[in-house]
Design a protein around this motif. Sequence first.
Motif, short mmCIF file in Angstrom:
data_model
loop_
_atom_site.label_atom_id
_atom_site.label_comp_id
_atom_site.label_asym_id
_atom_site.label_seq_id
_atom_site.Cartn_x
_atom_site.Cartn_y
_atom_site.Cartn_z
N ILE A 1 6.93 -0.40 14.01
CA ILE A 1 6.88 -0.72 12.62
C ILE A 1 5.53 -0.83 12.04
CG2 ILE A 1 7.60 -2.44 10.70
CD1 ILE A 1 9.60 -3.61 12.47
N ALA A 2 5.07 -0.12 11.23
CA ALA A 2 3.84 -0.08 10.46
C ALA A 2 3.73 -0.94 9.26
CB ALA A 2 3.23 1.13 10.10
N GLY A 3 3.03 -2.06 9.22
CA GLY A 3 3.11 -3.08 8.14
C GLY A 3 2.22 -2.65 6.86
N LEU A 4 1.30 -1.52 7.17
CA LEU A 4 0.52 -1.00 5.92
C LEU A 4 -0.76 -1.79 5.82
CD1 LEU A 4 3.33 0.65 4.02
CD2 LEU A 4 1.99 1.68 5.78
N SER A 5 -0.72 -2.98 6.03
CA SER A 5 -2.17 -4.00 5.76
C SER A 5 -1.82 -5.15 6.56
CB SER A 5 -2.16 -4.33 4.12
OG SER A 5 -1.01 -5.17 4.03
N SER A 6 -2.85 -5.92 6.77
CA SER A 6 -3.03 -7.13 7.32
C SER A 6 -1.91 -8.01 6.85
CB SER A 6 -4.29 -7.44 7.51
OG SER A 6 -4.92 -7.82 6.54
N ALA A 7 -1.97 -8.16 5.53
CA ALA A 7 -1.19 -9.01 4.77
C ALA A 7 0.36 -9.01 5.16
CB ALA A 7 -1.51 -9.20 3.52
N HIS A 8 0.73 -7.52 4.90
CA HIS A 8 1.98 -7.05 5.04
C HIS A 8 2.63 -7.34 6.51
CE1 HIS A 8 1.44 -5.40 0.93
NE2 HIS A 8 2.19 -6.10 0.77
N LEU A 9 1.64 -7.08 7.39
CA LEU A 9 1.87 -7.27 9.03
C LEU A 9 2.26 -8.44 9.12
CD1 LEU A 9 2.16 -6.17 11.77
CD2 LEU A 9 -0.42 -6.59 11.89
N ALA A 10 1.59 -9.37 8.58
CA ALA A 10 1.71 -10.89 8.93
C ALA A 10 3.01 -11.22 8.45
CB ALA A 10 0.52 -11.61 8.13
N ALA A 11 3.76 -10.42 7.24
CA ALA A 11 4.89 -11.09 6.83
C ALA A 11 6.04 -10.39 7.06
CB ALA A 11 4.51 -10.99 5.31
N ILE A 12 5.97 -9.10 7.99
CA ILE A 12 7.03 -8.68 8.37
C ILE A 12 8.34 -9.49 8.68
CG2 ILE A 12 5.95 -6.54 8.86
CD1 ILE A 12 6.37 -7.30 11.97
N ARG A 13 9.45 -9.20 8.45
CA ARG A 13 10.56 -9.83 8.73
C ARG A 13 11.15 -9.36 10.30
NH1 ARG A 13 14.36 -8.89 3.08
NH2 ARG A 13 12.70 -9.94 1.93
N PHE A 14 11.32 -10.44 10.91
CA PHE A 14 11.76 -10.02 12.36
C PHE A 14 13.32 -9.65 12.43
CE2 PHE A 14 8.50 -13.60 13.38
CZ PHE A 14 7.65 -12.94 13.75
N PRO A 15 13.56 -8.66 13.22
CA PRO A 15 14.97 -8.11 13.29
C PRO A 15 15.59 -9.17 14.05
CG PRO A 15 13.31 -6.12 13.77
CD PRO A 15 12.62 -7.43 13.49
N GLU A 16 17.08 -9.34 13.76
CA GLU A 16 17.93 -10.17 14.28
C GLU A 16 17.71 -10.01 15.83
OE1 GLU A 16 22.29 -11.76 14.31
OE2 GLU A 16 21.75 -10.43 12.77
N ALA A 17 17.90 -8.76 16.41
CA ALA A 17 17.77 -8.66 18.06
C ALA A 17 16.34 -8.70 18.43
CB ALA A 17 18.31 -7.17 18.07
N LEU A 18 15.34 -8.88 17.98
CA LEU A 18 14.05 -9.06 18.45
C LEU A 18 13.83 -10.11 19.20
CD1 LEU A 18 11.19 -7.45 18.51
CD2 LEU A 18 10.72 -8.93 16.64
N ARG A 19 13.25 -9.97 20.46
CA ARG A 19 12.89 -10.98 21.73
C ARG A 19 11.59 -10.87 21.97
NH1 ARG A 19 16.70 -12.35 19.22
NH2 ARG A 19 18.66 -12.99 20.04
N ARG A 20 10.88 -9.72 21.80
CA ARG A 20 9.48 -9.74 22.34
C ARG A 20 8.83 -8.75 21.43
NH1 ARG A 20 9.88 -9.58 27.19
NH2 ARG A 20 10.18 -7.47 27.92
N LEU A 21 7.54 -9.08 20.91
CA LEU A 21 7.11 -8.13 19.88
C LEU A 21 5.59 -7.99 20.27
CD1 LEU A 21 6.90 -6.56 17.18
CD2 LEU A 21 6.06 -8.84 15.99
N TYR A 22 5.20 -6.65 20.56
CA TYR A 22 3.78 -6.27 20.81
C TYR A 22 3.20 -6.33 19.19
CZ TYR A 22 5.03 -5.88 25.85
OH TYR A 22 5.24 -6.04 27.04
#
Length: 345
Positions: free
Chosen positions: A255-276
Amino acid sequence: MESPAREIARRLGENAEAVCRRYLSNGRREGQYWVVGDLANSKGRSLYVRLTASSDGARPGKWTDAATGDHGDLLDIIAASGAHAHFRDTLAEARHILSLPPPDEQMPNPRSRKPAGGSAGAARRLFAASRPVERTLAELYLEGRLLHGPFGPSLRFHPHCFYRPSEDDAPGLPPAWPALIAAVTDEGGAIHGVHRTWIDPATRTKAPVAHSRRAMGNLLGHGVRFASSGAVMAAGEGIETMLSLREAAPTLPLIAGLSSAHLAAIRFPEALRRLYVACDRDPAGEAAFATLSERSQTAGIELCPIVPRLDDLNSELCRFGLDALRHCLTSQLLPVDADRFLARH
């Protein structure tokens, strides 16, 4: 009659400096504006918030980010600060800081509020009017960054995309340029906005305009997605950053958030357990990672940084090559993920 959301935004505007001091504490007042780096409260001078009404009718509380072209009001700033998943959470926090009573539950629901940064409908129309990236100037632009297709359904090309000049642009610019168009979607694939990168056909690099990248629509919580969501994913700011990661790990969902602010606010997918998190090496990138770290702990998600030697992963790829990038990732991904996702040649 004024809608509840519009009334709250107006009241926040009447207290604009106090709101800015609370949510954008790394900024400062300069004349009639509060100046700060971005919505993530980074230090800098890109985002500015009007503190007083202007003679031409501009209301206090309106903000613009000169780096991204995003704009909105103080409700957007509150939403970004709290990484709110729902607009009702933003309204509740705004009512609290304004000492307003909760809304009457018997009142009819207000009309949905238009998102900052332009119409999502217009974004969908622009994306539909574009064509696949392959065999276009956009493909040549990406190949110039050592990024190769197929690029998938999230990226398209528009040969004549309108560019609205700013006060920083030189006079006499063409009204439109070729552009790489990226769909900003939710987890279900619905388009909420687009991101445009204008391209100079003569150089096959970014167009010589003041703001060669701009977004429109409702970006908050969404992003440009490459592959379906999974238990293990990676997120970062820029499209080129995430495509660089895909060069080395072609099956890792991104997922590309497009800016630091939008990256910080991305919604976590329900299945997500580990995020790099592909971190940009600047204060804004550090602030985004800190916010994601707090959110991921609450959500029970393991957060793992990917830190390049240079400013971002595309710079790493262009300077050192794919083998060096793959080696860098091997040392930062967990062994189980390195074995699963990193392409071997």
